[in-house]
Structure formats: structure tokens, C-alpha cells
Design a protein around this motif. Structure first.
Motif, PDB file in Angstrom:
ATOM      1  N   ARG A   1       0.819  -1.217   0.000  1.00  0.00           N
ATOM      2  CA  ARG A   1       0.000   0.000   0.000  1.00  0.00           C
ATOM      3  C   ARG A   1       0.850   1.264   0.000  1.00  0.00           C
ATOM      4  N   ARG A   2       2.144   1.134   0.294  1.00  0.00           N
ATOM      5  CA  ARG A   2       3.016   2.313   0.227  1.00  0.00           C
ATOM      6  C   ARG A   2       3.042   2.904  -1.178  1.00  0.00           C
ATOM      7  N   PHE A   3       2.831   2.081  -2.187  1.00  0.00           N
ATOM      8  CA  PHE A   3       2.872   2.574  -3.561  1.00  0.00           C
ATOM      9  C   PHE A   3       1.657   3.432  -3.909  1.00  0.00           C
ATOM     10  N   ASP A   4       0.638   3.410  -3.061  1.00  0.00           N
ATOM     11  CA  ASP A   4      -0.540   4.266  -3.262  1.00  0.00           C
ATOM     12  C   ASP A   4      -0.328   5.677  -2.711  1.00  0.00           C
ATOM     13  N   VAL A   5       0.681   5.859  -1.882  1.00  0.00           N
ATOM     14  CA  VAL A   5       0.915   7.161  -1.252  1.00  0.00           C
ATOM     15  C   VAL A   5       1.538   8.113  -2.281  1.00  0.00           C
ATOM     16  N   PRO A   6       0.943   9.278  -2.517  1.00  0.00           N
ATOM     17  CA  PRO A   6       1.519  10.222  -3.477  1.00  0.00           C
ATOM     18  C   PRO A   6       2.904  10.694  -3.029  1.00  0.00           C
ATOM     19  N   VAL A   7       3.786  10.851  -3.999  1.00  0.00           N
ATOM     20  CA  VAL A   7       5.174  11.245  -3.743  1.00  0.00           C
ATOM     21  C   VAL A   7       5.477  12.526  -4.510  1.00  0.00           C
ATOM     22  N   VAL A   8       6.182  13.444  -3.852  1.00  0.00           N
ATOM     23  CA  VAL A   8       6.781  14.567  -4.571  1.00  0.00           C
ATOM     24  C   VAL A   8       8.286  14.468  -4.375  1.00  0.00           C
ATOM     25  N   LEU A   9       9.005  14.433  -5.475  1.00  0.00           N
ATOM     26  CA  LEU A   9      10.454  14.316  -5.456  1.00  0.00           C
ATOM     27  C   LEU A   9      11.050  15.694  -5.719  1.00  0.00           C
ATOM     28  N   VAL A  10      11.680  16.259  -4.692  1.00  0.00           N
ATOM     29  CA  VAL A  10      12.311  17.571  -4.806  1.00  0.00           C
ATOM     30  C   VAL A  10      13.739  17.363  -5.290  1.00  0.00           C
ATOM     31  N   CYS A  11      14.071  18.000  -6.413  1.00  0.00           N
ATOM     32  CA  CYS A  11      15.336  17.740  -7.115  1.00  0.00           C
ATOM     33  C   CYS A  11      16.274  18.923  -6.949  1.00  0.00           C
ATOM     34  N   PRO A  12      17.279  18.824  -6.055  1.00  0.00           N
ATOM     35  CA  PRO A  12      18.209  19.920  -5.850  1.00  0.00           C
ATOM     36  C   PRO A  12      19.431  19.830  -6.764  1.00  0.00           C
ATOM     37  N   GLU A  13      20.369  18.926  -6.472  1.00  0.00           N
ATOM     38  CA  GLU A  13      21.603  18.862  -7.259  1.00  0.00           C
ATOM     39  C   GLU A  13      21.447  18.034  -8.536  1.00  0.00           C
ATOM     40  N   PHE A  14      20.257  17.549  -8.786  1.00  0.00           N
ATOM     41  CA  PHE A  14      19.951  16.870 -10.059  1.00  0.00           C
ATOM     42  C   PHE A  14      18.626  17.427 -10.566  1.00  0.00           C
ATOM     43  N   THR A  15      18.322  17.191 -11.821  1.00  0.00           N
ATOM     44  CA  THR A  15      17.110  17.759 -12.420  1.00  0.00           C
ATOM     45  C   THR A  15      15.968  16.741 -12.394  1.00  0.00           C
ATOM     46  N   PRO A  16      14.733  17.203 -12.517  1.00  0.00           N
ATOM     47  CA  PRO A  16      13.620  16.262 -12.641  1.00  0.00           C
ATOM     48  C   PRO A  16      13.798  15.320 -13.829  1.00  0.00           C
ATOM     49  N   GLU A  17      14.373  15.826 -14.912  1.00  0.00           N
ATOM     50  CA  GLU A  17      14.587  14.971 -16.097  1.00  0.00           C
ATOM     51  C   GLU A  17      15.562  13.849 -15.784  1.00  0.00           C
ATOM     52  N   GLN A  18      16.620  14.162 -15.050  1.00  0.00           N
ATOM     53  CA  GLN A  18      17.571  13.110 -14.658  1.00  0.00           C
ATOM     54  C   GLN A  18      16.896  12.092 -13.743  1.00  0.00           C
ATOM     55  N   ALA A  19      16.125  12.586 -12.784  1.00  0.00           N
ATOM     56  CA  ALA A  19      15.451  11.679 -11.864  1.00  0.00           C
ATOM     57  C   ALA A  19      14.504  10.751 -12.609  1.00  0.00           C
TER      58      ALA A  19
END
Length: 228
Positions: A162-180
Motif C-alpha cells: 500500500r506504500r505505492f498508493d501514497v503520493p510522492v513529490v520528489l524535490v530535485c536539488p543537485e539533479f534535475t527532474p529529467e535526470q530523476a
């Protein structure tokens, strides 16, 4: 919403002071956590002790919380989602990714006398520390708390899908969202590859935005908490 703030290796709750003030001004209740073994003097603390401390804070909240993990503590935030998925409004991950089941939590640097001390700045030269001036580096290094070996080498255990149902926001500091996104697509971050809802937020900082970009980070976190 209660926003539980968990610092990464060597950090205690004080690192969140400026973020917490800004988050409160934006209408949320920040709860910076000092983890067992990282500021309370408990050198025998284990990963299980840290997980228990996070869960205590989750259970104490009047409603669903947003749990914010930084760096290695992204795994702690994800462990909270695994243990209390029904109590999670969202998980925010800053500058890191959750480990998978069976991996050591953060066996990354030399252990001496039962603890893993801050290794100095050499391992972090480049994008990680690029926006830290000498004063910022000195403050972080002077405040760094050696991490007990029972935490660093603790084994991550994830059991509830059920952890996969929890919404996630990934904050990208030293890398970009595209890299992530590329890393997730390539299978390098299997936990987030299985998460059903992952958003990305870019922040122009190094690895410690709570120190160098606290107001901007607070706005990102508050925006994530406000979003459906």
C-alpha cells in the motif's frame, strides 16, 4: 497539515529552523524531528529506533501527515509510508531516493568507534556543495552528529504494498527532474518506479536546500501539501 521534517545523515532538527518558520507562515504545522542517535546522545540507536520515532510523530498528528525526508532519510520517510500508509497524505523526498527491501540504510562512509562521522567535504565537492559558502560549510560540519553504526548499517524492511498508493513529490536539488525520471525509467529507483503517483519539483540548489534555499523549499513543500 502536519509536516514532519526528517534530516539526513549527521543532521538534527535544528537544520529545519528557517524552513519551519516559512512553512508555518504558509499555513502548515512543521514538526522537525531529532532522530535517535542524531542529537539526543543515544550512540547505541538503531534504524528501528529511528523508524519508531518517525511513526510516533505520525501517530501523534491529528490527521494525515506529509512526511518529508532529506537525503538518506528519504528511506525513513518511505518506511513510514510502508508502516502507516493510511496515515500518509503525501511523502516528500528531497535530494534522495528510497532504498529497497534488504538493503543497508546508509553504509556509505567509514565507521570508527561505533559511529559514522561526517567525512568532511571532499565526497561532496561539485553540485552537492556548490552553493554552500565557507560559513555554511563550517556551520554544517560543526553541527554534524556522528551516526550510530546501528543506524547506518541497519537493514531496510518494506512489507506493505500500500506504500505505492501514497503520493510522492520528489524535490530535485543537485539533479534535475529529467535526470530523476531517467533513473526511475532505467530501473535504478525501483520503489519509485512502482509508485502510482510521483510529481517532481525542481529547486536550484545543492544537496542542502534547507540551508541555502529555505524559503523556496518551504514554498515547494507547502505547495505539495496544498495540492490534491
Amino acid at each position: 497539515m502536519d509536516m514532519l521534517l526528517i534530516g539526513g545523515l549527521w543532521l538534527n532538527a535544528s537544520v529545519w529552523e528557517r524552513v519551519a518558520s516559512a512553512v508555518e507562515a504558509l499555513g502548515h504545522r512543521p514538526v522537525p524531528l531529532t532522530l535517535p542517535g542524531q542529537g539526543d546522545g543515544a550512540v547505541s540507536a538503531t534504524l528501528d529506533d529511528q523508524v519508531a520515532a518517525v511513526l510516533t510523530a505520525v501517530d501523534a498528528a491529528p490527521g494525515k501527515s506529509m512526511v518529508v525526508g532529506h537525503s538518506a532519510a528519504c528511506t525513513l520517510a518511505w518506511l513510514a509510508a510502508d508502516r502507516r500508509p493510511e496515515r500518509m497524505a503525501k511523502v516528500a523526498l528531497i535530494g534522495g531516493f528510497p532504498s529497497t527491501d534488504g538493503q543497508p540504510y546508509a553504509d556509505l562512509f567509514e565507521v570508527r568507534d561505533g559511529v559514522m562521522p561526517f567525512p568532511g567535504w571532499s565526497p561532496f565537492e561539485g553540485p552537492d556543495a556548490a552553493d554552500l559558502d565557507e560559513e555554511g560549510r563550517r556551520e554544517l560540519a560543526d553541527a554534524a552528529v556522528p551516526v550510530p553504526v546501528g543506524v547506518a548499517r541497519g537493514v531496510v524492511r518494506l512489507t506493505d504494498a500500500r506504500r505505492f498508493d501514497v503520493p510522492v513529490v520528489l524535490v530535485c536539488p543537485e539533479f534535475t527532474p529529467e535526470q530523476a525520471q531517467e533513473w526511475i525509467n532505467a530501473g535504478d529507483v525501483p520503489e519509485l518506479a512502482r509508485a502510482k503517483h510521483v510529481d517532481f519539483a525542481d529547486i536550484d540548489s545543492g544537496h542542502w536546500p534547507m540551508v541555502t534555499r529555505p524559503v523556496e523549499l518551504a514554498r515547494i513543500l507547502a505547495g505539495a501539501a496544498d495540492a490534491p
